[in-house]
Write an enzyme that holds these catalytic residues in place. Structure first.
Site, PDB file in Angstrom:
ATOM      1  N   ASP A 187       0.810  -1.108   0.003  1.00  0.00           N
ATOM      2  CA  ASP A 187       0.012  -0.013   0.008  1.00  0.00           C
ATOM      3  C   ASP A 187       0.787   1.122   0.101  1.00  0.00           C
ATOM      4  OD1 ASP A 187      -2.751   1.287   0.472  1.00  0.00           O
ATOM      5  OD2 ASP A 187      -1.704   2.388   2.174  1.00  0.00           O
ATOM      6  N   TYR A 231       3.232   9.790   0.073  1.00  0.00           N
ATOM      7  CA  TYR A 231       4.304   9.134   1.057  1.00  0.00           C
ATOM      8  C   TYR A 231       5.543   9.254   0.328  1.00  0.00           C
ATOM      9  CZ  TYR A 231       0.022   6.562   2.709  1.00  0.00           C
ATOM     10  OH  TYR A 231      -1.197   5.948   2.946  1.00  0.00           O
ATOM     11  N   LYS A 277      -2.539   5.740  -4.297  1.00  0.00           N
ATOM     12  CA  LYS A 277      -3.740   6.728  -4.052  1.00  0.00           C
ATOM     13  C   LYS A 277      -3.499   8.275  -4.961  1.00  0.00           C
ATOM     14  CE  LYS A 277      -3.824   4.454   0.369  1.00  0.00           C
ATOM     15  NZ  LYS A 277      -2.401   4.422   0.766  1.00  0.00           N
ATOM     16  N   HIS A 296      -7.633   9.247  -2.166  1.00  0.00           N
ATOM     17  CA  HIS A 296      -6.892   9.174  -0.760  1.00  0.00           C
ATOM     18  C   HIS A 296      -8.044   9.807   0.115  1.00  0.00           C
ATOM     19  CE1 HIS A 296      -2.788   8.917   1.104  1.00  0.00           C
ATOM     20  NE2 HIS A 296      -3.697   8.929   1.952  1.00  0.00           N
TER      21      HIS A 296
HETATM   22  N1  NAP Z   1      -5.548   5.783   3.485  1.00  0.00           N
HETATM   23  C1  NAP Z   1      -5.224   6.762   4.538  1.00  0.00           C
HETATM   24  O1  NAP Z   1      -5.386   7.819   4.655  1.00  0.00           O
HETATM   25  C2  NAP Z   1      -3.981   6.177   5.560  1.00  0.00           C
HETATM   26  C3  NAP Z   1      -3.882   6.826   6.556  1.00  0.00           C
HETATM   27  C4  NAP Z   1      -3.144   6.361   7.709  1.00  0.00           C
HETATM   28  C5  NAP Z   1      -2.192   5.194   7.364  1.00  0.00           C
HETATM   29  N2  NAP Z   1      -2.403   4.491   6.119  1.00  0.00           N
HETATM   30  C6  NAP Z   1      -1.895   3.165   5.503  1.00  0.00           C
HETATM   31  O2  NAP Z   1      -2.007   2.289   6.742  1.00  0.00           O
HETATM   32  C7  NAP Z   1      -0.606   2.095   7.016  1.00  0.00           C
HETATM   33  C8  NAP Z   1      -0.482   1.730   8.304  1.00  0.00           C
HETATM   34  O3  NAP Z   1      -0.633   2.952   9.231  1.00  0.00           O
HETATM   35  P1  NAP Z   1       0.531   3.639  10.182  1.00  0.00           P
HETATM   36  O4  NAP Z   1       1.708   3.546   9.398  1.00  0.00           O
HETATM   37  O5  NAP Z   1      -0.238   4.934  10.532  1.00  0.00           O
HETATM   38  O6  NAP Z   1       0.388   2.818  11.297  1.00  0.00           O
HETATM   39  P2  NAP Z   1       0.388   1.380  12.033  1.00  0.00           P
HETATM   40  O7  NAP Z   1       0.705   0.179  10.920  1.00  0.00           O
HETATM   41  O8  NAP Z   1      -0.853   1.308  12.797  1.00  0.00           O
HETATM   42  O9  NAP Z   1       1.682   1.264  13.053  1.00  0.00           O
HETATM   43  C9  NAP Z   1       2.917   1.482  12.318  1.00  0.00           C
HETATM   44  C10 NAP Z   1       3.952   1.739  13.593  1.00  0.00           C
HETATM   45  O10 NAP Z   1       3.995   0.275  14.402  1.00  0.00           O
HETATM   46  C11 NAP Z   1       5.243  -0.178  14.681  1.00  0.00           C
HETATM   47  N3  NAP Z   1       4.763  -1.582  14.422  1.00  0.00           N
HETATM   48  C12 NAP Z   1       4.667  -2.463  13.345  1.00  0.00           C
HETATM   49  N4  NAP Z   1       4.358  -3.849  13.850  1.00  0.00           N
HETATM   50  C13 NAP Z   1       4.615  -3.567  15.132  1.00  0.00           C
HETATM   51  C14 NAP Z   1       4.578  -4.990  15.938  1.00  0.00           C
HETATM   52  N5  NAP Z   1       4.416  -6.164  15.392  1.00  0.00           N
HETATM   53  N6  NAP Z   1       5.012  -4.698  17.325  1.00  0.00           N
HETATM   54  C15 NAP Z   1       5.120  -3.585  17.851  1.00  0.00           C
HETATM   55  N7  NAP Z   1       5.276  -2.430  16.918  1.00  0.00           N
HETATM   56  C16 NAP Z   1       4.995  -2.539  15.709  1.00  0.00           C
HETATM   57  C17 NAP Z   1       6.001   0.316  13.536  1.00  0.00           C
HETATM   58  O11 NAP Z   1       7.379   0.396  13.734  1.00  0.00           O
HETATM   59  P3  NAP Z   1       8.379  -0.274  12.844  1.00  0.00           P
HETATM   60  O12 NAP Z   1       8.463   0.119  11.485  1.00  0.00           O
HETATM   61  O13 NAP Z   1       9.599   0.050  13.624  1.00  0.00           O
HETATM   62  O14 NAP Z   1       8.085  -1.858  12.999  1.00  0.00           O
HETATM   63  C18 NAP Z   1       5.253   1.873  13.320  1.00  0.00           C
HETATM   64  O15 NAP Z   1       6.005   2.729  14.327  1.00  0.00           O
HETATM   65  C19 NAP Z   1       0.247   3.235   6.575  1.00  0.00           C
HETATM   66  O16 NAP Z   1       1.668   2.911   6.502  1.00  0.00           O
HETATM   67  C20 NAP Z   1      -0.366   3.492   5.066  1.00  0.00           C
HETATM   68  O17 NAP Z   1      -0.115   2.438   4.185  1.00  0.00           O
HETATM   69  C21 NAP Z   1      -3.368   5.043   5.005  1.00  0.00           C
END
Ligand code: NAP
Ligand code: NAG
Ligand code: NAG
Length: 322
Positions: free
Chosen positions: A64, A69, A98, A131
């Site tokens: 994704d 990004y 997106k 998006h």
């Molecule tokens: N459509 C939208 O508007 C939108 C908005 C927000 C996000 N997104 C998508 O959703 C994805 C995920 O959201 P996000 O990046 O905000 O947050 P997330 O996936 O909820 O959390 C990411 C964080 O969690 C840590 N982490 C990952 N796996 C872990 C585990 N097993 N144990 C402990 N910590 C862990 C990561 O650190 P490390 O990398 O160091 O492991 C990072 O700091 C985004 O990357 C993006 O692709 C889309």
């Protein structure tokens, strides 16, 4: 001869056991989507390349990304790398990207996707999402471009074969209803924030009723540091999550991902760390009970990681403002 065959089968099986593949779901347009995607927000530069290569080696098949990004180029290089090494073919991968808010005019959509494909070094995307329903000008000033216009551009992109599927992100049910009433294509996907502090029960139910697959972004909610003042429960060591995690021999992060899977959504966990990437896809050998799902739903406090406060005054602001 026979033992040679047995040996061959054993090696293939061993190789297959080395990677975990997420289940695949047929979308409302007939395309198939792996129901777990690697999140790549906040992965930039070399880290985005390394994280994507490592995830695909581990069995992730859905990546994704988004133009905002600023990592489409690195992800494209990672895809070329794993294909060159024969790990996967293009058709084994599912690439989601997106369109940003400043390209919401119908005539801007196809060129924006062509540019993204150029950076990704691909001839097509698997899924292209709007998006946000929010239109903006190039200078970040709000523009009231109707997302119905953007959606027509998305249909153009699909008709041209530049993307296999089209969908939306951060849209509410009224906005999707408006798309359905005024266009030829029901979105295949709505990518929205879903996690224990924002369980989104009514929007998920709405999407599922309409045959729209929900991708769950920010799946870990406030279990990870969001640099904000609020950090509603659950924390990673929350007793409710810990009890479930102990029962299945998993981490509380894996329990939350499995909760999202058991609700029929496709989580999008981001990790740039190989060990955590491996944990995040190793969630298909257990299943939560109805009671456990209900217990996690109880954390809901309607607290958002992604609020878009700077868009409060936009006519298409999609979230409750309280
Ligand atoms: N459509 C939208 O508007 C939108 C908005 C927000 C996000 N997104 C998508 O959703 C994805 C995920 O959201 P996000 O990046 O905000 O947050 P997330 O996936 O909820 O959390 C990411 C964080 O969690 C840590 N982490 C990952 N796996 C872990 C585990 N097993 N144990 C402990 N910590 C862990 C990561 O650190 P490390 O990398 O160091 O492991 C990072 O700091 C985004 O990357 C993006 O692709 C889309
Ligand atoms: C994003 O990256 C920065 C710098 O590497 C880090 O401090 C921050 O915690 C990350 N945020 C998330 C949500 O992963
Ligand atoms: C672009 O893709 C082609 C085909 O996979 C590959 O040969 C080429 O090296 C890629 N370019 C980059 C910059 O990765």
């Amino acid at each position: 001869m026979i033992s040679g065959l047995v040996l061959f089968v054993a090696i293939v099986t061993l190789n297959a056991a080395a990677v975990v593949l997420a289940p695949v779901k047929v979308l409302n347009d007939g395309n198939k989507m792996p129901m777990l995607a690697l999140g790549t927000h906040n992965s930039t530069g070399e880290a985005a390349f390394t994280a994507t290569v490592s995830a695909i080696e581990l069995g992730y098949r859905h990546i994704d990304t988004a133009v905002i990004y600023e990592n489409e180029e690195q992800i494209g290089r990672a895809i070329a790398d794993v294909m060159k090494r024969g790990l996967v073919k293009r058709q084994d991968l599912f690439i989601t990207t997106k369109i940003w808010n400043d390209k919401h005019s119908r005539e801007d959509v196809v060129p924006a996707l062509r540019e993204a494909l150029g950076r990704l070094n691909l001839t097509y995307a698997d899924l292209y999402l709007i998006h946000f329903p929010i239109g903006e000008k190039a200078n970040d000033k709000l523009a009231d471009t109707d997302y119905l216009e953007t959606w027509m551009g998305m249909e153009d992109a699909k008709n041209l074969g530049l993307t296999k599927s089209i969908g939306v992100s951060n849209f509410n049910s009224e906005q999707i209803d408006r798309i359905i009433a005024n266009s030829h294509t029901i979105p295949a996907v709505n990518q929205i924030e879903v996690n224990p502090s924002l369980t989104q029960e009514s929007l998920v139910a709405y999407c599922q009723k309409k045959g729209i697959v929900v991708m769950a972004h920010s799946p870990f909610g406030f279990m990870v540091d969001r640099e904000s003042l609020e950090s509603p429960p659950p924390a990673p060591d929350d007793p409710v999550l810990t009890k479930i995690a102990k029962k299945y021999g998993k981490t509380t992060f894996q329990v939350v991902l499995r909760y999202l899977v058991d609700r029929g959504t496709a989580p999008v966990p981001k990790s740039a760390d190989q060990r955590r990437q491996k944990q995040n896809i190793d969630i298909y050998d257990f299943k939560l009970t109805e009671e456990e799902i209900a217990a996690i739903n109880k954390f809901n406090s309607n607290t958002r990681v992604i609020k878009g406060v700077f868009w409060f005054d936009h006519p298409y602001y999609p979230f409750n403002k309280d």
